[in-house]
Design a protein around this motif. Sequence first.
Motif, PDB file in Angstrom:
ATOM      1  N   UNK A 172     -31.045  21.140  26.039  1.00 23.78           N
ATOM      2  CA  UNK A 172     -31.113  22.132  24.967  1.00 23.78           C
ATOM      3  C   UNK A 172     -32.403  22.105  24.177  1.00 23.78           C
ATOM      4  N   UNK A 173     -32.991  20.945  23.934  1.00 20.74           N
ATOM      5  CA  UNK A 173     -34.177  20.884  23.074  1.00 20.74           C
ATOM      6  C   UNK A 173     -35.205  19.924  23.654  1.00 20.74           C
ATOM      7  N   UNK A 174     -36.365  19.893  23.010  1.00 21.09           N
ATOM      8  CA  UNK A 174     -37.479  19.086  23.494  1.00 21.09           C
ATOM      9  C   UNK A 174     -37.140  17.605  23.476  1.00 21.09           C
ATOM     10  N   UNK A 175     -36.428  17.161  22.447  1.00 21.62           N
ATOM     11  CA  UNK A 175     -36.074  15.738  22.344  1.00 21.62           C
ATOM     12  C   UNK A 175     -35.214  15.307  23.524  1.00 21.62           C
ATOM     13  N   UNK A 204     -39.055  18.132  34.512  1.00 20.30           N
ATOM     14  CA  UNK A 204     -38.335  18.354  33.252  1.00 20.30           C
ATOM     15  C   UNK A 204     -39.280  18.828  32.160  1.00 20.30           C
ATOM     16  N   UNK A 205     -40.477  18.244  32.090  1.00 16.89           N
ATOM     17  CA  UNK A 205     -41.413  18.569  31.003  1.00 16.89           C
ATOM     18  C   UNK A 205     -42.442  19.620  31.387  1.00 16.89           C
ATOM     19  N   UNK A 206     -42.420  20.063  32.636  1.00 18.89           N
ATOM     20  CA  UNK A 206     -43.458  20.980  33.110  1.00 18.89           C
ATOM     21  C   UNK A 206     -43.482  22.281  32.328  1.00 18.89           C
ATOM     22  N   UNK A 207     -42.311  22.807  31.976  1.00 17.54           N
ATOM     23  CA  UNK A 207     -42.237  24.121  31.340  1.00 17.54           C
ATOM     24  C   UNK A 207     -42.217  24.061  29.811  1.00 17.54           C
ATOM     25  N   UNK A 208     -42.329  22.863  29.242  1.00 14.40           N
ATOM     26  CA  UNK A 208     -42.294  22.757  27.774  1.00 14.40           C
ATOM     27  C   UNK A 208     -43.587  23.315  27.195  1.00 14.40           C
ATOM     28  N   UNK A 209     -43.456  24.200  26.216  1.00 11.67           N
ATOM     29  CA  UNK A 209     -44.624  24.782  25.550  1.00 11.67           C
ATOM     30  C   UNK A 209     -45.131  23.777  24.520  1.00 11.67           C
ATOM     31  N   UNK A 210     -46.333  23.239  24.738  1.00  8.05           N
ATOM     32  CA  UNK A 210     -46.857  22.160  23.893  1.00  8.05           C
ATOM     33  C   UNK A 210     -47.898  22.644  22.897  1.00  8.05           C
ATOM     34  N   UNK A 248     -45.749  19.404  15.361  1.00 12.01           N
ATOM     35  CA  UNK A 248     -44.374  18.927  15.460  1.00 12.01           C
ATOM     36  C   UNK A 248     -44.359  17.600  16.213  1.00 12.01           C
ATOM     37  N   UNK A 249     -43.843  16.520  15.612  1.00 10.74           N
ATOM     38  CA  UNK A 249     -43.839  15.205  16.285  1.00 10.74           C
ATOM     39  C   UNK A 249     -43.126  15.221  17.637  1.00 10.74           C
ATOM     40  N   UNK A 250     -42.047  16.016  17.764  1.00 11.50           N
ATOM     41  CA  UNK A 250     -41.313  16.042  19.033  1.00 11.50           C
ATOM     42  C   UNK A 250     -42.179  16.626  20.141  1.00 11.50           C
ATOM     43  N   UNK A 251     -43.013  17.625  19.805  1.00 10.83           N
ATOM     44  CA  UNK A 251     -43.896  18.207  20.816  1.00 10.83           C
ATOM     45  C   UNK A 251     -45.032  17.242  21.152  1.00 10.83           C
ATOM     46  N   UNK A 252     -45.518  16.525  20.121  1.00 11.77           N
ATOM     47  CA  UNK A 252     -46.565  15.520  20.368  1.00 11.77           C
ATOM     48  C   UNK A 252     -46.038  14.432  21.308  1.00 11.77           C
ATOM     49  N   UNK A 253     -44.781  14.009  21.085  1.00 11.88           N
ATOM     50  CA  UNK A 253     -44.161  12.995  21.941  1.00 11.88           C
ATOM     51  C   UNK A 253     -44.002  13.521  23.366  1.00 11.88           C
TER      52      UNK A 253
END
Length: 625
Positions: free
Chosen positions: A401-404, A439-445, A450-455
């Motif tokens: 559901x979310x980046x975390x 899993x992380x390929x499509x995450x918009x960074x 935002x700390x969660x995006x930095x992580x």
Amino acid sequence: IKGWDLGLSTMRKGEISKLVCPPLFAYGARGSPPKIPPDATLHFEVEVLRWMSGDDLTGDTGVMKKVVQKGEKWQSPKDGDEVTFSWKMTLKGETVASKENEVASLGRTPMVDAFKRALAKMKKKETCHLTVTPTYAADDSGIGAPPKGAEFDSVEYELTLHSWDPVDDISGDGGVLKKVVKKGEGWKTPKAGDEVELKVVGRTMDGNEFLKDEALRFVVGDQSISSGLEKAVTRMKRGEHAQVKVQKKHLERKAAGFPPTEAEEALFDVVLTRWSEVSVVDEELGCKKKILGDGIGYESPKDLADVQVSVTGSVDGTEFLKLENATFKAVNGEDVLPWGVEKSILGMKRNEKALVTLNTSKLLDTHGKLMFADKIQGEGLAEFTVHCQNFTKIKEPFELENVTDKVDAALERKGVGNKFFLRGNYPLADRLYASAYEILKEVDLKDDKDPSFQNANATRIAICLNLAACRNKMKQWREVIPILSPILKDNPYNHKALFRRAEAYYGLRLFRECMRDTKQAYEIQPSKQIQQLNAMAKKGADAAQQKEKAIWGQAIGKGLGELYADVPSPKPKPAAGGNEERKEVKNEEPGGAMEMDGDAAGNEKAAEENAAEEKKGESRIEEMD
């Protein structure tokens, strides 16, 4: 023109009318040169003599079809199907021939062309009226043919399609035809390697029985039965009853299903009573799986799922393993079972039962170590009866559901991948790293505040670095560059990415690119390992340059010799002591020992010290992120 379409549709037989067609309903602004000018209004006097209603099946009004009674559903028979129909022919107002419940093979049994075209477009229980010209109702065409020598402009038919049985042309040349008598269950059909059991009766076309077996067993592809019969079986479902007609060219001798006489065709009555699916799980390990009992649903365990199984292992009937309701995490390196068996479970469904076979010399864990060596004496075939009772569902990347949640899932896979990498099991490490990367390929960074995006960004970079290191170890150098180049575009000072891309360049013999990356990496983070790779790349580049010079020198020298010399140039004499051998530099794997010369000579000692550090596990470049 449109005016004619509109006008004629309002007229009756024998009617005479005047049609006035303005430009919009005639030829418009373009006209129809040379007779009709642009923007012309056209006047016509039209008399309707006759017309035929219905579908034009041939495009030239040679076969006109009008539906008298609509049929059922939407399906129509296809070429080769066995159709049952009734027909009546009327010629000049008189009925001259008819037949009830005619049975024929559509497209194969001789019949008038009009019947072929009409039946292929009719529905079950449909009745239609056909008006046919002599072209499509020849007097020698078979079923429905008019009387010999009859002269007519058109012949009328009333045609009713009662039903049809689907017949498949299995071989594509009419040599193997399959007619379904009773439909089977499900959608699966046997494939090569599956174990099949048939109830079969074989007869020649004159009715002589030459084969009868209540339980004919064979493995698909082992050539124990005639190829024609086998091809038909691979198109059958469990419990299906079919009639199969096979021509001589598909009936091999010395195989079950070959008639004893020189018959041109044979007819088989076949019931597919059961079959066991057999699949090769791992070709290198020689691991095979045979399904003993179908599972529930369509899902199978994913990597890192908790799996509950019961397993019994035996060799020549002697049991060496028994697990009841055992639970383990799949692809986690727990090594409860040999990797071949664990890999088989990954393809099983809930409540599925299977027999997994492995040679005893291939009972390896994820370390590559032999399991059960203390319980199994000598070599043989190990059989594992496996019952996959249940497993937890692992969420797909799109279900997180979310980046975390995505970062946590990627980190779990990366951690297990690191464990496999340190064991030297690079294929499984690559499997886990690749899964984490997906899993992380499509995450918009883009939201870098935002700390969660930095992580997520830091995690993705670490996964890419590990994935690149793994593929370098597997010598999949071409796949490394597309992984690391996007990282270096955004992070040009990442010395690990530079070094691992340099290793890939070296593996691909792109020495100049390797030297460029090692130089930049050394400026950011000096390392003896980087020095060594740079020295190896320099030596490789120098050797390649010398080789290229020699090739061009020979080519140019030969060309000038042919231009200016009146006689052929003498062959060079070998040096005293024998023929001089030209040494070429081997393309060694990055990290291997290699002599250094020139500017690289000073790095030889550093390379030796670095190798000693690597042995102790102190290498900073190869350390897993």
